[in-house]
Write an enzyme that holds these catalytic residues in place. Structure first.
Site, PDB file in Angstrom:
ATOM      1  N   ARG A   1       0.872  -1.182   0.000  1.00 42.63           N
ATOM      2  CA  ARG A   1       0.000   0.000   0.000  1.00 42.63           C
ATOM      3  C   ARG A   1       0.906   1.228   0.000  1.00 42.63           C
ATOM      4  O   ARG A   1       2.120   1.115   0.099  1.00 42.63           O
ATOM      5  CB  ARG A   1      -1.042  -0.021   1.135  1.00 42.63           C
ATOM      6  CG  ARG A   1      -0.685  -0.664   2.400  1.00 42.63           C
ATOM      7  CD  ARG A   1       0.415  -0.012   3.175  1.00 42.63           C
ATOM      8  NE  ARG A   1       0.204   1.420   3.316  1.00 42.63           N
ATOM      9  CZ  ARG A   1       1.161   2.289   3.565  1.00 42.63           C
ATOM     10  NH1 ARG A   1       2.423   1.900   3.692  1.00 42.63           N
ATOM     11  NH2 ARG A   1       0.909   3.559   3.690  1.00 42.63           N
ATOM     12  N   GLY A   2       0.257   2.400  -0.138  1.00 39.59           N
ATOM     13  CA  GLY A   2       1.046   3.623  -0.301  1.00 39.59           C
ATOM     14  C   GLY A   2       1.124   3.917  -1.793  1.00 39.59           C
ATOM     15  O   GLY A   2       1.498   3.033  -2.580  1.00 39.59           O
TER      16      GLY A   2
ATOM     17  N   ARG B   1      -7.211  -0.225  -6.683  1.00 41.31           N
ATOM     18  CA  ARG B   1      -7.470   0.857  -5.714  1.00 41.31           C
ATOM     19  C   ARG B   1      -7.711   2.147  -6.505  1.00 41.31           C
ATOM     20  O   ARG B   1      -6.903   2.495  -7.376  1.00 41.31           O
ATOM     21  CB  ARG B   1      -6.295   1.014  -4.740  1.00 41.31           C
ATOM     22  CG  ARG B   1      -6.149  -0.237  -3.858  1.00 41.31           C
ATOM     23  CD  ARG B   1      -5.394   0.012  -2.597  1.00 41.31           C
ATOM     24  NE  ARG B   1      -6.084   0.879  -1.665  1.00 41.31           N
ATOM     25  CZ  ARG B   1      -5.467   1.409  -0.596  1.00 41.31           C
ATOM     26  NH1 ARG B   1      -4.195   1.169  -0.381  1.00 41.31           N
ATOM     27  NH2 ARG B   1      -6.134   2.179   0.231  1.00 41.31           N
TER      28      ARG B   1
ATOM     29  N   GLN C   1      -1.926   2.372   9.904  1.00 41.94           N
ATOM     30  CA  GLN C   1      -0.638   2.522   9.205  1.00 41.94           C
ATOM     31  C   GLN C   1       0.387   3.262  10.059  1.00 41.94           C
ATOM     32  O   GLN C   1       1.587   3.001   9.968  1.00 41.94           O
ATOM     33  CB  GLN C   1      -0.836   3.309   7.889  1.00 41.94           C
ATOM     34  CG  GLN C   1      -1.526   2.557   6.776  1.00 41.94           C
ATOM     35  CD  GLN C   1      -3.019   2.753   6.789  1.00 41.94           C
ATOM     36  OE1 GLN C   1      -3.621   3.044   7.815  1.00 41.94           O
ATOM     37  NE2 GLN C   1      -3.655   2.574   5.641  1.00 41.94           N
TER      38      GLN C   1
ATOM     39  N   ASP D   1      -2.048  10.891  -2.045  1.00 41.36           N
ATOM     40  CA  ASP D   1      -2.418   9.834  -2.996  1.00 41.36           C
ATOM     41  C   ASP D   1      -2.752  10.414  -4.360  1.00 41.36           C
ATOM     42  O   ASP D   1      -2.659   9.719  -5.379  1.00 41.36           O
ATOM     43  CB  ASP D   1      -3.593   9.021  -2.461  1.00 41.36           C
ATOM     44  CG  ASP D   1      -3.085   8.020  -1.441  1.00 41.36           C
ATOM     45  OD1 ASP D   1      -2.808   8.442  -0.302  1.00 41.36           O
ATOM     46  OD2 ASP D   1      -2.908   6.854  -1.805  1.00 41.36           O
TER      47      ASP D   1
ATOM     48  N   LYS E   1      -4.678  10.120   3.182  1.00 38.35           N
ATOM     49  CA  LYS E   1      -5.319   9.247   4.181  1.00 38.35           C
ATOM     50  C   LYS E   1      -6.347   9.995   5.027  1.00 38.35           C
ATOM     51  O   LYS E   1      -6.098  11.117   5.466  1.00 38.35           O
ATOM     52  CB  LYS E   1      -4.209   8.634   5.052  1.00 38.35           C
ATOM     53  CG  LYS E   1      -4.654   7.700   6.142  1.00 38.35           C
ATOM     54  CD  LYS E   1      -5.540   6.574   5.656  1.00 38.35           C
ATOM     55  CE  LYS E   1      -4.928   5.761   4.531  1.00 38.35           C
ATOM     56  NZ  LYS E   1      -5.930   4.873   3.860  1.00 38.35           N
TER      57      LYS E   1
HETATM   58  O1  MRU Z   1      -4.437   3.230   2.244  1.00 41.68           O
HETATM   59  P1  MRU Z   1      -2.957   3.444   2.093  1.00 41.68           P
HETATM   60  O2  MRU Z   1      -2.167   2.905   3.229  1.00 41.68           O
HETATM   61  O3  MRU Z   1      -2.458   2.992   0.745  1.00 41.68           O
HETATM   62  O4  MRU Z   1      -2.795   5.028   2.135  1.00 41.68           O
HETATM   63  C1  MRU Z   1      -1.520   5.599   1.995  1.00 41.68           C
HETATM   64  C2  MRU Z   1      -1.519   7.067   2.179  1.00 41.68           C
HETATM   65  O5  MRU Z   1      -2.539   7.686   2.357  1.00 41.68           O
HETATM   66  C3  MRU Z   1      -0.223   7.775   2.077  1.00 41.68           C
HETATM   67  O6  MRU Z   1      -0.236   8.938   2.858  1.00 41.68           O
HETATM   68  C4  MRU Z   1       0.007   8.169   0.606  1.00 41.68           C
HETATM   69  O7  MRU Z   1      -0.072   7.073  -0.230  1.00 41.68           O
HETATM   70  C5  MRU Z   1       1.297   8.859   0.399  1.00 41.68           C
HETATM   71  S1  MRU Z   1       2.603   7.701   0.652  1.00 41.68           S
HETATM   72  C6  MRU Z   1       3.966   8.116   0.014  1.00 41.68           C
END
Ligand code: MRU
Length: 350
Positions: free
Chosen positions: A55-56, A98, A201, A242, A253
């Site tokens: 994820r990320g 996603r 996270q 994102d 997030k």
């Molecule tokens: O749901 P996730 O864990 O994939 O969400 C990740 C985030 O919201 C991070 O802040 C975002 O991807 C930036 S990471 C470099």
């Protein structure tokens, strides 16, 4: 290189490619166990992205690029003349895994743009492209780390949300890259980390990464962040993204918007750290960004155990939109954008 650590403050890799196989560190099992799962089928990789093995936003994009290599390998074996058609089903599944992280779509488009020019076996060309996406992401993070750290001045403490580190990227991290770079330069006495409900996270991943790097960390519940700011304990909130819309609105997030509102109230500065691959200039503003809803179970259950009354409805949007007006600076690898707006973003990304 993509699979080695470039810094003493950067000891984890979420995505690796070895001997024609993709390996993903299973982030669902951290911090208890660091287990790599191996993938040879692109559809399994799409499931892994959907199920949060990886994820990320940047890490998802890199993973999807390697999955295209796996898809090409399979498709070429099935029909040397029709691999382009065969690969498309896998790409559709990957794209749907996603919805909010634009890096996923950016990486798939970048890989697909190579298809027309490929003659013969597509694997070597596509693997080189996937490796380039991976290496460029690490380089971008290091550039953003330096640029963001330079903005922190004498700041003693910052708050971060979710996980934006090596686990969420090719390596080093976006917001966590800035924090790492600031510590490397001898600054920052404390990094406050929100738990980041409901998937945790912050507590499971960011606290773990910071402890691996021996960076001082204090964990708090998401709902304690406003009180922390009211105590004058932090000078900056530093987060990733994102997707950044053309006008500078940021999807990140869930909880980021609330942090930005509280930060403005308490004169705490708000920094977003995002590589160019996280910008979506085709989306004019944040209200048009699709926000993923992961369903109620992440809220109703904890470690597989029901923790809410049976049958209670729950709402689980996992991202929110922070308007550009609440952001003091967006840090990219191409430059720093203070009080971001459409014109400044277009100029830096041009
Ligand atoms: O749901 P996730 O864990 O994939 O969400 C990740 C985030 O919201 C991070 O802040 C975002 O991807 C930036 S990471 C470099």
């Amino acid at each position: 290189m993509s699979e080695t650590s470039a810094s003493p403050f950067d000891n984890v890799r979420a995505v690796t490619w070895n001997d024609g196989r993709l390996q993903l560190l299973d982030q669902r099992r951290l911090p208890d166990r660091a287990v790599y799962l191996e993938y040879q089928d692109p559809i399994d990789v799409a499931d892994a992205i959907r199920d949060m093995v990886v994820r990320g936003a940047p890490a998802i994009g890199i993973t999807a690029a390697y999955a295209v290599v796996l898809a090409a390998k399979q498709a070429y074996l099935e029909g040397a003349d029709k691999w382009r058609i065969l690969i498309e089903a896998a790409m559709e599944k990957l794209a749907a895994a996603r919805p909010t992280a634009v890096n996923l779509h950016w990486a798939l488009k970048r890989m697909q743009a190579l298809f027309p020019g490929i003659e013969g076996d597509p694997e070597p060309v596509l693997l080189a492209a996937a490796r380039a996406i991976h290496d460029e992401d690490i380089a971008a993070n290091q550039a953003m780390g330096k640029a963001g750290a330079a903005l922190l001045g004498e700041s003693k403490a910052v708050l971060t949300h979710c996980n934006t580190g090596s686990l969420a990227t090719g390596g080093f991290g976006t917001a966590l890259g800035v924090i790492r770079a600031a510590r490397q330069a001898g600054y920052l006495e404390m990094v406050y980390v929100d738990e980041t409900r409901p998937w945790l996270q912050g507590s499971r991943l960011t606290a773990w990464e910071l402890m691996q790097d021996k960076i001082p960390v204090t964990l708090l519940t998401d709902s304690a962040a406003g009180y922390l700011m009211s105590q004058g304990s932090i000078q900056w909130v530093i987060v990733g993204a994102d997707r950044v819309a053309a006008n500078g609105d940021v999807a990140n997030k869930i909880g980021t918007y609330g942090l930005a509102v509280a930060a403005r109230h308490h004169a705490v500065k708000m920094m977003v750290v995002a590589p160019c691959s996280s910008f979506d200039l085709d989306t004019p503003s944040g209200d048009l960004i699709p926000v993923e809803d992961r369903g109620p179970d992440e809220i109703l259950q904890f470690n597989g155990r029901q923790i809410a009354p049976g049958g209670v409805p729950a709402w689980n949007p996992v991202f929110d939109i922070t308007p550009a007006a609440l952001i003091d600076v967006i840090v990219t690898e191409k430059g720093v954008i203070e009080t971001p707006d459409r014109q400044k973003i277009a100029a830096v990304l041009a």
